[in-house]
Design an enzyme around this catalytic site. Structure first.
Site, PDB file in Angstrom:
ATOM      1  N   ASN A  37       0.873  -1.220  -0.004  1.00 50.89           N
ATOM      2  CA  ASN A  37       0.026   0.086   0.013  1.00 50.89           C
ATOM      3  C   ASN A  37       0.919   1.291  -0.147  1.00 50.89           C
ATOM      4  O   ASN A  37       0.374   2.282   0.170  1.00 50.89           O
ATOM      5  CB  ASN A  37      -0.939  -0.157   0.944  1.00 50.89           C
ATOM      6  CG  ASN A  37      -0.117  -0.045   2.455  1.00 50.89           C
ATOM      7  OD1 ASN A  37       1.242   0.160   2.521  1.00 50.89           O
ATOM      8  ND2 ASN A  37      -0.968   0.104   3.625  1.00 50.89           N
ATOM      9  N   HIS A 130      18.024  27.910   6.189  1.00 50.27           N
ATOM     10  CA  HIS A 130      17.874  29.048   5.164  1.00 50.27           C
ATOM     11  C   HIS A 130      17.707  30.502   5.698  1.00 50.27           C
ATOM     12  O   HIS A 130      18.083  31.398   5.053  1.00 50.27           O
ATOM     13  CB  HIS A 130      16.573  28.711   4.282  1.00 50.27           C
ATOM     14  CG  HIS A 130      16.005  29.804   3.561  1.00 50.27           C
ATOM     15  ND1 HIS A 130      16.684  30.434   2.380  1.00 50.27           N
ATOM     16  CD2 HIS A 130      14.784  30.724   3.377  1.00 50.27           C
ATOM     17  CE1 HIS A 130      16.146  31.461   1.673  1.00 50.27           C
ATOM     18  NE2 HIS A 130      15.025  31.596   2.359  1.00 50.27           N
ATOM     19  N   ASP A 169      21.333  38.398  -1.963  1.00 52.75           N
ATOM     20  CA  ASP A 169      20.233  39.124  -1.061  1.00 52.75           C
ATOM     21  C   ASP A 169      20.560  39.691  -0.060  1.00 52.75           C
ATOM     22  O   ASP A 169      21.493  39.111   0.569  1.00 52.75           O
ATOM     23  CB  ASP A 169      18.931  38.119  -1.084  1.00 52.75           C
ATOM     24  CG  ASP A 169      19.233  36.836  -0.316  1.00 52.75           C
ATOM     25  OD1 ASP A 169      19.585  37.011   0.711  1.00 52.75           O
ATOM     26  OD2 ASP A 169      18.595  35.959  -1.098  1.00 52.75           O
ATOM     27  N   LYS A 192      17.018  41.567  -3.952  1.00 52.25           N
ATOM     28  CA  LYS A 192      16.594  40.566  -4.626  1.00 52.25           C
ATOM     29  C   LYS A 192      14.942  40.578  -4.233  1.00 52.25           C
ATOM     30  O   LYS A 192      14.794  40.841  -3.245  1.00 52.25           O
ATOM     31  CB  LYS A 192      17.127  39.320  -4.543  1.00 52.25           C
ATOM     32  CG  LYS A 192      16.552  38.197  -4.806  1.00 52.25           C
ATOM     33  CD  LYS A 192      17.284  36.838  -4.554  1.00 52.25           C
ATOM     34  CE  LYS A 192      16.433  35.774  -3.897  1.00 52.25           C
ATOM     35  NZ  LYS A 192      17.140  34.433  -3.719  1.00 52.25           N
TER      36      LYS A 192
HETATM   37  C1  R5P Z   1      16.815  32.269  -1.450  1.00 53.81           C
HETATM   38  O1  R5P Z   1      16.148  32.976  -1.006  1.00 53.81           O
HETATM   39  C2  R5P Z   1      18.155  31.441  -1.180  1.00 53.81           C
HETATM   40  O2  R5P Z   1      18.773  32.251  -0.604  1.00 53.81           O
HETATM   41  C3  R5P Z   1      18.757  31.063  -2.422  1.00 53.81           C
HETATM   42  O3  R5P Z   1      19.057  32.167  -2.946  1.00 53.81           O
HETATM   43  C4  R5P Z   1      17.716  30.116  -3.179  1.00 53.81           C
HETATM   44  O4  R5P Z   1      17.013  29.159  -2.384  1.00 53.81           O
HETATM   45  C5  R5P Z   1      18.128  29.430  -4.514  1.00 53.81           C
HETATM   46  O5  R5P Z   1      17.080  28.955  -5.072  1.00 53.81           O
HETATM   47  P1  R5P Z   1      17.276  28.971  -6.762  1.00 53.81           P
HETATM   48  O6  R5P Z   1      18.917  28.300  -7.179  1.00 53.81           O
HETATM   49  O7  R5P Z   1      16.158  28.098  -7.123  1.00 53.81           O
HETATM   50  O8  R5P Z   1      17.385  30.584  -7.061  1.00 53.81           O
END
Ligand code: R5P
Length: 310
Positions: A37, A130, A169, A192
């Site tokens: 399952n 993150h 960013d 960003k």
């Molecule tokens: C986003 O805010 C993170 O700091 C990375 O820049 C992001 O996760 C990268 O993802 P991607 O390569 O898909 O832009």
């Protein structure tokens, strides 16, 4: 002293083996079964009773499978009377779901943290979440390492006389500044805005990059959307050369090949996620020594903070 017992999920066997080798402890066997399952069953095939159990599982694709596996392993260890259940999560995928920035969405990072605790996890060891607030989603202690030492060690071998560190960013600018401090370099950051998983806009770069050798630093590269957008801005602003570094090299959607085909001089990441592809421009640094040292200190009741001081 309680005995240590290290188990690995199926997400990253090579990293688990490397961590066990550094710790000089055997990797305990795990039996993973899938029923007709589609449900999973996990059996820890070594005694957990009164042991300090460490379960190593990176939340990489297929993330949901690996998450459920980790939850079942934690529950199994708790049910087998482990003295303590430690989840070692080199890449905590749901960390990107850290805020309610659209109506009727879940803050997945918080939910997964609650699930882990409900499953019996007493402590978490992870790397480069993150965003810092994800640490606070956990109601159990979290040792939050970063890979700046490993990444800086790599770039110290390069000529840095004209280099600048650039964060894509402002959110990651603090970590980029810490990385730049380790290397004695200036730092810049992109302004960003993320429109969707596959679209970001970087409208400006705060700081001087013209004529410089840029080291882009990010927590992860997923599709590469962010880094490709930043490369455009850096070229427009006259960067002399561009290298790319991150902790979590996820490289979805062929991002590694696309990035390697661009004019970047090199791509550097760590092994928090298993890599299927190789490329001459790619260097993968191991975080196994740092994770093993953190596990040893957690087990021995020593301070872990010196491993993650900026
Ligand atoms: C986003 O805010 C993170 O700091 C990375 O820049 C992001 O996760 C990268 O993802 P991607 O390569 O898909 O832009």
């Amino acid at each position: 002293m309680r005995e240590i017992a290290v188990f690995g999920g199926s997400s990253h066997p090579a990293l688990t083996a490397e961590i066990c080798a550094h710790l000089a402890v055997p990797q305990r066997p795990v039996l993973l079964k899938r029923f007709a399952n589609d449900c999973l069953e996990v059996q820890l095939q070594s005694n957990c009773r009164e042991r300090d159990v460490f379960i190593i599982q990176s939340l990489v694709r297929p993330v949901q499978e690996h998450l459920v596996e980790l939850l079942l392993m934690a529950d199994a260890a708790r049910g087998a009377s482990a003295a303590r259940v430690n989840a070692v999560i080199p890449h905590y995928a749901y960390a990107r779901s850290d805020k309610k920035d659209a109506p009727r969405i879940s803050i997945g990072g918080r939910l997964v943290a609650d699930l882990l605790v409900t499953a019996g996890v007493d402590r978490v060891l992870t790397l480069n979440l993150h965003s810092p607030q994800v640490h606070g989603f956990f109601s159990v202690p979290v040792d939050h390492l970063h890979a700046l030492r490993e990444l800086a060690g790599h770039f110290r071998q390069r000529d840095l006389s004209n280099a600048v560190v650039v964060s894509p960013d402002l959110g990651y600018a603090k970590s980029a500044a810490a990385f730049a401090r380790r290397l004695g370099l200036p730092v810049a950051a992109g302004a960003k805005e993320r429109v969707s998983d596959s679209e970001v806009h970087i409208t400006a770069i705060i700081g001087d990059v013209a004529g410089h050798d840029v080291i882009i630093l990010d927590d992860e590269i997923s599709r590469g959307t962010t880094v490709f957008e930043l490369l455009d801005r850096l070229r427009e602003q006259g960067a002399r050369s561009i290298a790319v570094a991150c902790t979590h090299g996820l490289f979805a959607d062929n991002a590694l090949d696309k990035l390697a085909a661009s004019d970047v001089t090199e791509i550097v990441c760590t092994n928090t996620a298993p890599l299927e592809a190789e490329h001459p421009k790619l260097t993968v640094l191991s975080v196994a020594p740092a994770l093993a040292e953190a596990i040893r200190r957690i087990h021995d009741g020593e301070s872990v903070s010196s491993l993650f001081d900026h």
